[in-house]
Design a protein around this motif. Sequence first.
Motif, short mmCIF file in Angstrom:
data_model
loop_
_atom_site.label_atom_id
_atom_site.label_comp_id
_atom_site.label_asym_id
_atom_site.label_seq_id
_atom_site.Cartn_x
_atom_site.Cartn_y
_atom_site.Cartn_z
N VAL A 138 0.84 -1.20 0.00
CA VAL A 138 0.00 0.00 0.00
C VAL A 138 0.87 1.25 0.00
CG1 VAL A 138 -1.71 1.33 1.28
CG2 VAL A 138 -1.98 -1.14 1.06
N LEU A 139 1.92 1.26 0.83
CA LEU A 139 2.84 2.39 0.86
C LEU A 139 3.52 2.58 -0.49
CD1 LEU A 139 4.32 4.63 2.42
CD2 LEU A 139 6.00 2.90 3.09
N ARG A 140 3.98 1.49 -1.07
CA ARG A 140 4.65 1.55 -2.38
C ARG A 140 3.70 2.07 -3.47
NH1 ARG A 140 6.69 -3.54 -5.61
NH2 ARG A 140 7.76 -2.47 -7.29
N ILE A 141 2.44 1.62 -3.41
CA ILE A 141 1.44 2.07 -4.39
C ILE A 141 1.20 3.57 -4.23
CG2 ILE A 141 -1.02 1.96 -4.99
CD1 ILE A 141 -0.81 -1.11 -4.39
N LYS A 142 1.03 4.02 -3.01
CA LYS A 142 0.78 5.45 -2.76
C LYS A 142 1.97 6.30 -3.18
CE LYS A 142 -2.80 4.91 0.69
NZ LYS A 142 -3.24 5.17 2.06
N GLN A 143 3.17 5.76 -3.06
CA GLN A 143 4.37 6.48 -3.48
C GLN A 143 4.46 6.60 -5.00
OE1 GLN A 143 7.39 4.19 -1.44
NE2 GLN A 143 7.42 5.61 0.30
N CYS A 144 3.65 5.83 -5.72
CA CYS A 144 3.61 5.91 -7.19
C CYS A 144 2.83 7.12 -7.67
CB CYS A 144 2.99 4.64 -7.77
SG CYS A 144 4.05 3.20 -7.69
N GLY A 145 2.22 7.86 -6.75
CA GLY A 145 1.49 9.07 -7.14
C GLY A 145 0.03 8.85 -7.49
N VAL A 146 -0.56 7.73 -7.02
CA VAL A 146 -1.97 7.51 -7.30
C VAL A 146 -2.80 8.50 -6.48
CG1 VAL A 146 -1.62 5.07 -7.84
CG2 VAL A 146 -2.29 5.72 -5.52
N LYS A 147 -3.98 8.84 -7.01
CA LYS A 147 -4.88 9.77 -6.32
C LYS A 147 -5.68 9.06 -5.24
CE LYS A 147 -4.20 13.48 -8.84
NZ LYS A 147 -3.65 14.70 -8.31
N LYS A 148 -5.89 7.75 -5.42
CA LYS A 148 -6.70 6.99 -4.47
C LYS A 148 -6.30 5.54 -4.55
CE LYS A 148 -10.46 6.49 -1.84
NZ LYS A 148 -10.58 7.05 -0.53
N TYR A 149 -6.28 4.87 -3.38
CA TYR A 149 -6.01 3.44 -3.30
C TYR A 149 -7.29 2.76 -2.85
CZ TYR A 149 -4.76 -0.99 -1.12
OH TYR A 149 -4.72 -2.30 -0.76
N LEU A 150 -7.76 1.77 -3.61
CA LEU A 150 -8.93 0.97 -3.24
C LEU A 150 -8.54 -0.51 -3.35
CD1 LEU A 150 -11.67 2.89 -5.27
CD2 LEU A 150 -11.26 3.02 -2.81
N SER A 151 -8.90 -1.28 -2.33
CA SER A 151 -8.55 -2.69 -2.39
C SER A 151 -9.75 -3.52 -2.85
CB SER A 151 -8.07 -3.18 -1.02
OG SER A 151 -9.11 -3.12 -0.07
N LYS A 152 -9.43 -4.65 -3.44
CA LYS A 152 -10.45 -5.60 -3.86
C LYS A 152 -10.78 -6.48 -2.66
CE LYS A 152 -8.95 -5.88 -8.67
NZ LYS A 152 -8.39 -6.78 -9.69
N PRO A 153 -12.00 -6.92 -2.48
CA PRO A 153 -13.18 -6.63 -3.28
C PRO A 153 -13.55 -5.15 -3.16
CG PRO A 153 -13.82 -7.87 -1.34
CD PRO A 153 -12.32 -7.78 -1.33
N LEU A 154 -14.13 -4.66 -4.21
CA LEU A 154 -14.33 -3.23 -4.39
C LEU A 154 -15.69 -2.76 -3.87
CD1 LEU A 154 -12.77 -0.92 -5.73
CD2 LEU A 154 -13.88 -1.52 -7.86
#
Length: 177
Positions: A138-154
Amino acid sequence: HTTVINWVDEGLLKGYATPGGHRRVRRSDVLEFMSKYHIPVPEEMSIRARRVLIVDDDIEFLEELRAALEGDGMELDCALNGFEAGRKVYKKKPDLILLDFKIPGIDGFQVCEILHKDPETAKIPIIAITALRSAEDVLRIKQCGVKKYLSKPLDIDELKSSIARILNVEKNAEALT
């Protein structure tokens, strides 16, 4: 009405006839035609649908997501892997990308890195939709510059509100420039 039908029949305006005999013309083709012949474009026609690219290798999930988002005033497109996503980003210039990070070939991390390095695509907002849930991921994903992180199931309602918020913010930012 008859004039438009004649334009389609004469090949001046791109369009097609349905089996029932009705004519269908794409909005982009109408706008192109109006521009070519210096026809004033009504304000409501100049507002184009927001383009959203959904990137996920799970075809069933893509179909479910497309069905959930259809009818919300967006032009939806899908890609099954990072390479296809990159090709579609440069060809269709989406306003938003819904990106799974666990995709074959070029993964979501690499897609973000490539898009953020190019000034032409760096400002396209990305919503991460992924099964990756560890704190490290999650930290690595957020460091990629995404505007929002949502986990599956959605949670579809949360996704829709995030999409609306992000597209509205981007639209308002465009109006200021």
